[in-house]
Design a protein around this motif. Structure first.
Motif, mmCIF file in Angstrom:
data_model
loop_
_atom_site.group_PDB
_atom_site.id
_atom_site.type_symbol
_atom_site.label_atom_id
_atom_site.label_comp_id
_atom_site.label_asym_id
_atom_site.label_seq_id
_atom_site.Cartn_x
_atom_site.Cartn_y
_atom_site.Cartn_z
ATOM 1 N N GLY A 77 38.200 37.834 33.336
ATOM 2 C CA GLY A 77 37.889 37.744 34.088
ATOM 3 C C GLY A 77 37.204 39.127 34.172
ATOM 4 N N ARG A 281 30.634 27.411 34.611
ATOM 5 C CA ARG A 281 32.999 27.535 34.743
ATOM 6 C C ARG A 281 32.946 29.030 33.823
ATOM 7 N NH1 ARG A 281 35.981 22.459 35.212
ATOM 8 N NH2 ARG A 281 34.515 21.755 33.702
ATOM 9 N N ARG A 284 31.623 32.814 34.237
ATOM 10 C CA ARG A 284 32.242 33.187 35.212
ATOM 11 C C ARG A 284 33.421 33.445 35.110
ATOM 12 N NH1 ARG A 284 33.145 36.019 39.080
ATOM 13 N NH2 ARG A 284 34.351 35.112 41.040
ATOM 14 N N GLY A 288 31.535 37.262 33.934
ATOM 15 C CA GLY A 288 30.200 37.511 33.797
ATOM 16 C C GLY A 288 29.743 36.870 35.815
ATOM 17 N N ASN A 289 28.154 36.634 35.700
ATOM 18 C CA ASN A 289 27.306 35.473 36.940
ATOM 19 C C ASN A 289 27.162 34.493 35.923
ATOM 20 O OD1 ASN A 289 25.716 37.702 35.084
ATOM 21 N ND2 ASN A 289 24.062 36.005 36.171
ATOM 22 N N LEU A 290 26.921 33.400 36.990
ATOM 23 C CA LEU A 290 26.082 32.109 37.015
ATOM 24 C C LEU A 290 25.026 32.656 36.644
ATOM 25 C CD1 LEU A 290 27.686 29.369 39.099
ATOM 26 C CD2 LEU A 290 28.656 30.576 37.420
ATOM 27 N N THR A 313 38.654 25.314 32.493
ATOM 28 C CA THR A 313 39.996 25.365 33.628
ATOM 29 C C THR A 313 40.114 23.475 32.877
ATOM 30 O OG1 THR A 313 38.392 24.292 34.851
ATOM 31 C CG2 THR A 313 39.977 26.675 34.902
ATOM 32 N N VAL A 323 29.933 22.239 39.656
ATOM 33 C CA VAL A 323 30.384 23.965 40.203
ATOM 34 C C VAL A 323 28.580 24.747 40.624
ATOM 35 C CG1 VAL A 323 30.602 26.179 39.158
ATOM 36 C CG2 VAL A 323 32.077 24.029 38.677
ATOM 37 N N PHE A 326 27.055 22.638 44.019
ATOM 38 C CA PHE A 326 27.595 23.507 45.173
ATOM 39 C C PHE A 326 27.490 25.596 45.166
ATOM 40 C CE2 PHE A 326 30.567 19.963 45.183
ATOM 41 C CZ PHE A 326 30.726 18.960 46.866
ATOM 42 N N ALA A 327 26.995 25.712 43.830
ATOM 43 C CA ALA A 327 26.439 27.150 43.919
ATOM 44 C C ALA A 327 25.537 27.678 43.965
ATOM 45 C CB ALA A 327 26.842 27.874 42.958
ATOM 46 N N LEU B 325 35.534 30.041 44.876
ATOM 47 C CA LEU B 325 35.811 31.268 43.445
ATOM 48 C C LEU B 325 34.297 31.319 42.202
ATOM 49 C CD1 LEU B 325 38.099 32.953 41.969
ATOM 50 C CD2 LEU B 325 38.976 31.124 40.728
ATOM 51 N N PHE B 326 34.000 29.872 41.592
ATOM 52 C CA PHE B 326 32.764 29.977 41.040
ATOM 53 C C PHE B 326 32.392 30.296 41.173
ATOM 54 C CE2 PHE B 326 36.506 26.932 38.955
ATOM 55 C CZ PHE B 326 35.682 27.804 37.727
ATOM 56 N N ALA B 327 31.184 30.622 42.617
ATOM 57 C CA ALA B 327 29.707 29.959 43.182
ATOM 58 C C ALA B 327 29.749 31.528 42.894
ATOM 59 C CB ALA B 327 29.733 29.313 44.605
ATOM 60 N N ASN B 328 30.893 32.447 43.258
ATOM 61 C CA ASN B 328 30.802 33.708 43.692
ATOM 62 C C ASN B 328 30.546 34.827 42.824
ATOM 63 O OD1 ASN B 328 31.483 36.698 45.332
ATOM 64 N ND2 ASN B 328 32.220 35.065 46.724
ATOM 65 N N SER B 329 30.038 35.917 42.643
ATOM 66 C CA SER B 329 30.288 36.973 41.621
ATOM 67 C C SER B 329 31.270 38.368 41.610
ATOM 68 C CB SER B 329 28.420 37.631 41.244
ATOM 69 O OG SER B 329 28.031 37.931 42.191
ATOM 70 N N ALA B 330 32.033 38.215 42.925
ATOM 71 C CA ALA B 330 32.690 39.479 43.198
ATOM 72 C C ALA B 330 34.118 38.893 41.968
ATOM 73 C CB ALA B 330 33.357 38.988 43.968
ATOM 74 N N PRO B 331 34.202 40.646 41.549
ATOM 75 C CA PRO B 331 35.545 40.079 40.245
ATOM 76 C C PRO B 331 36.585 39.043 40.769
ATOM 77 C CG PRO B 331 35.335 42.511 40.853
ATOM 78 C CD PRO B 331 34.207 42.064 42.261
ATOM 79 N N LEU B 332 36.578 38.455 39.774
ATOM 80 C CA LEU B 332 37.355 37.451 39.390
ATOM 81 C C LEU B 332 38.920 37.335 40.642
ATOM 82 C CD1 LEU B 332 36.905 34.618 38.283
ATOM 83 C CD2 LEU B 332 37.579 34.892 36.469
ATOM 84 N N LEU B 335 39.314 38.475 44.084
ATOM 85 C CA LEU B 335 38.309 37.373 44.342
ATOM 86 C C LEU B 335 40.074 36.126 44.392
ATOM 87 C CD1 LEU B 335 35.961 36.238 46.468
ATOM 88 C CD2 LEU B 335 35.677 34.991 44.516
ATOM 89 N N LEU B 386 43.017 28.344 39.944
ATOM 90 C CA LEU B 386 42.548 27.293 38.257
ATOM 91 C C LEU B 386 42.793 26.222 37.954
ATOM 92 C CD1 LEU B 386 41.319 30.450 36.215
ATOM 93 C CD2 LEU B 386 39.678 29.370 37.762
#
Lengths: 402, 402
Positions: A77, A281, A284, A288-290, A313, A323, A326-327, B325-332, B335, B386
């Protein structure tokens, strides 16, 4: 003895990304001696083995992982919380589960890895494994008073690793990060890499915390060093200042993560003929961000890797690629083609390996995936990436692994 | 007879998102009669069954799928190509593999679904299954001359479905899309839904192609109708004009996809007390973008669903959630909490189901997932999301399924 194998589709991953329907590859000992139409190869080299509803491709290359960190259970996180949990738990976790990790890598179709080794605990197990390994002995140190001691200990690890070096186990140097390797050590490491023509791998701009420290000597790492080494009161480098050390290396450096990089950093990495390794992964999960894949690949070659189980994971490179597929919002099938190259030809070039392409003269590192109805598909990489769960057959250095 | 089950953690998914360590749930026949501390429940109701390293939660709800489309093999990368491939191949593929799909849904921990039925081929198999089903009979039709015929045939399907209606099989109305249902039919369908208080599900703004047609009567659908029904020369509705039909429904409508929606559409959907169902993998595979999850949930409740195997690689709701979950950048971790609600409490409310929360009076629809070290975690939803691959145990309507 020559072996011939064939499948419904063969993805060469060469410069033209040639795909051969009912294609085959012939290899003798550890090298490929023929690639083309399966039936023609059988005529030339003798009877082979054909796999229906299957794809042959170069064995995949996972350019960045840490085998010594094969245990999960760290804090996700935020990068700071994660690093704190690694520092707190590493002694109990390090070195556990390495054989299972090797097996997981192989099962996802991976034949070569870039392995970062912090302690040297993984060198024998990797040298004995079926994997083709670039083994980056990692350097870390911020205590100026112990500089010689740190270097000697690091150099001892390099020397011990070099005793295992062979065609499929190549020693390189890993730099832990700009926030954790002082300039005296970095300079010596780069000199060593130059002198011995060793590949280098460097964690760079992985987190907002790192960026804040490098640019402003503030934030999480200010408190971190107040706790563990109060002598470190400001960053050793600016981001660009750090990158300057890597000019003039014969073999381009692998810069890992770079999620916080900006145009100027990518331009500098491009000037150094470097590559970027992205581990989506892991990035994230550590808050962080991708990496903005489409933006970055305008500057430098991008590879995709899993990082270790301490920040992921699974070690499935297939799941990792999905990932990104799709992202991302880039056109689907061309992106799948691109992602395949990021773990084959392009990764081989960045790591200095003689595989990653199915062509004459390359190492016989080959993966076979069963993919239903692949005969009817003209989007082979996409079909593979959407449906492949694990490799069905694999040959590494010409030896059948599965 | 009362049954008591317990696990290391129990996620109620109630308004307070209460999590109970060593929590339990007691149920009699098909209803929950107690939720709380496992040991206390055992004292009150008698000996139970406790699962270590496990999470109990409401059985998941997959609010949008098409069981009749359980076969893969359509064209990905653009909505137009995909729709063309569906039109070309549907006769050979429709209705195949429905039992396997039900099994796959159950194994991913799903206890309830919103099922869109185009032909009525799936009603018996669904009514006989362990799943709790909201069965949306889908209406489609653009041929004004055959309007009555289309309506009668649709209405016949609704009537036949209603003969199967019971506590766990509820009939609703599905609207295929604004581009494929003419106003005469739409009006009758909405009247029917109002009169019988039936839930509705509507595909809306799924693709750029659809948006171009609705806004400009141009693009892919112009050619599409030139081929299949030349009488249709322009769109029946503007996007907002279409949404106007859904005002004043007692139960909010499920608007599915909405990847091309803008603020004004979301505001309108909010006024209608509607929800949005997002199917990220389907959207990406059909050449679109993922819904901007964080932006949309500022307007309306968002549910997550898999859509069907005609536009997805699996029916695993767990995999679907992980993509977001992985594509988003909101706090993990927040989310992950949010995503859990999108397939439990929030989905139950949108579909009018009496489950999705573990609390007294709710249906005993319960999933149990084994998650290593969950005892030590304080980010339970994240840990679950996860690592969960499939459900270990499940009770639906109080009956043990696995």
């Amino acid at each position: 003895m020559v072996k011939v194998i064939g499948a419904s589709k063969l993805l060469t991953c060469n410069e033209e990304c040639r795909i051969i329907t009912r294609g085959g590859v012939a290899f003798e000992y550890n090298h490929i001696i023929g690639v083309g139409d399966y039936d023609a190869l059988c005529q030339e080299f003798g009877q082979g083995q054909f796999f229906e509803s299957s794809i042959l491709m170069p064995a995949l290359i996972n350019a960045h992982t840490h085998l010594e960190f094969s245990e999960q259970g760290f804090e996700y996180g935020s990068f700071g919380n994660w690093l704190d949990s690694v520092m707190a738990k590493r002694d109990e976790k390090v070195g556990v589960g390495m054989l299972q990790s090797i097996q997981a890598l192989l099962k996802s179709g991976v034949g070569s890895i870039g392995a970062i080794s912090s302690y040297g605990m993984d060198k024998e197990i990797l040298a004995d494994s079926a994997l083709n390994v670039v083994y980056f002995c990692e350097l870390i140190g911020t205590n100026e008073a112990k500089c010689d001691e740190i270097w000697d200990s690091f150099h001892q690890r390099v020397k011990e690793s070099l005793t295992l070096q062979n065609e499929r186990f190549k020693v390189g140097i890993g730099i832990h990060s700009p926030y954790s390797v002082m300039p005296t050590l970095l300079k010596k490491a780069v000199q060593e890499a130059k002198a011995c023509n060793m590949p280098m791998s460097v964690h760079f701009l992985e987190s907002r915390e790192e960026k804040e420290w490098l640019q402003q000597s503030n934030g999480y790492f200010k408190n971190f060093y107040a706790r563990i080494n109060p002598a470190v009161q400001k960053s050793f480098y600016s981001p660009l200042g750090f990158l300057n050390y890597f000019e003039d290396l014969q073999q381009g450096v692998l810069f890992v993560h770079c999620t916080q990089a900006q145009d100027e950093h990518l331009q500098k990495i491009a000037q150094c003929h470097g590559s970027i390794v992205t581990c989506p992964r892991s990035n994230r999960l550590l808050g962080g961000n991708l990496l903005q894949y489409d933006w970055v690949r305008g500057f430098v070659p991008v590879l995709v890797a899993t990082d270790s189980l301490a920040s992921n994971t699974s070690l499935s490179l297939l799941e990792e690629l999905r990932v990104l597929l799709f992202a991302n919002s880039a056109p689907l099938a061309p992106l799948a083609d691109e992602l395949l190259l990021s773990v084959t030809r392009r990764a081989a070039k960045a790591l200095g390996l003689n595989n990653g392409i199915l062509e004459v003269g390359r190492d016989a590192d080959i993966s076979l995936f069963e993919i239903q109805d692949i005969e009817q598909s003209c989007k082979e990489s996409l079909q593979w990436l959407l449906y492949a769960q694990e490799v069905q057959r694999m040959w590494l250095g010409g030896e059948e692994i599965f």
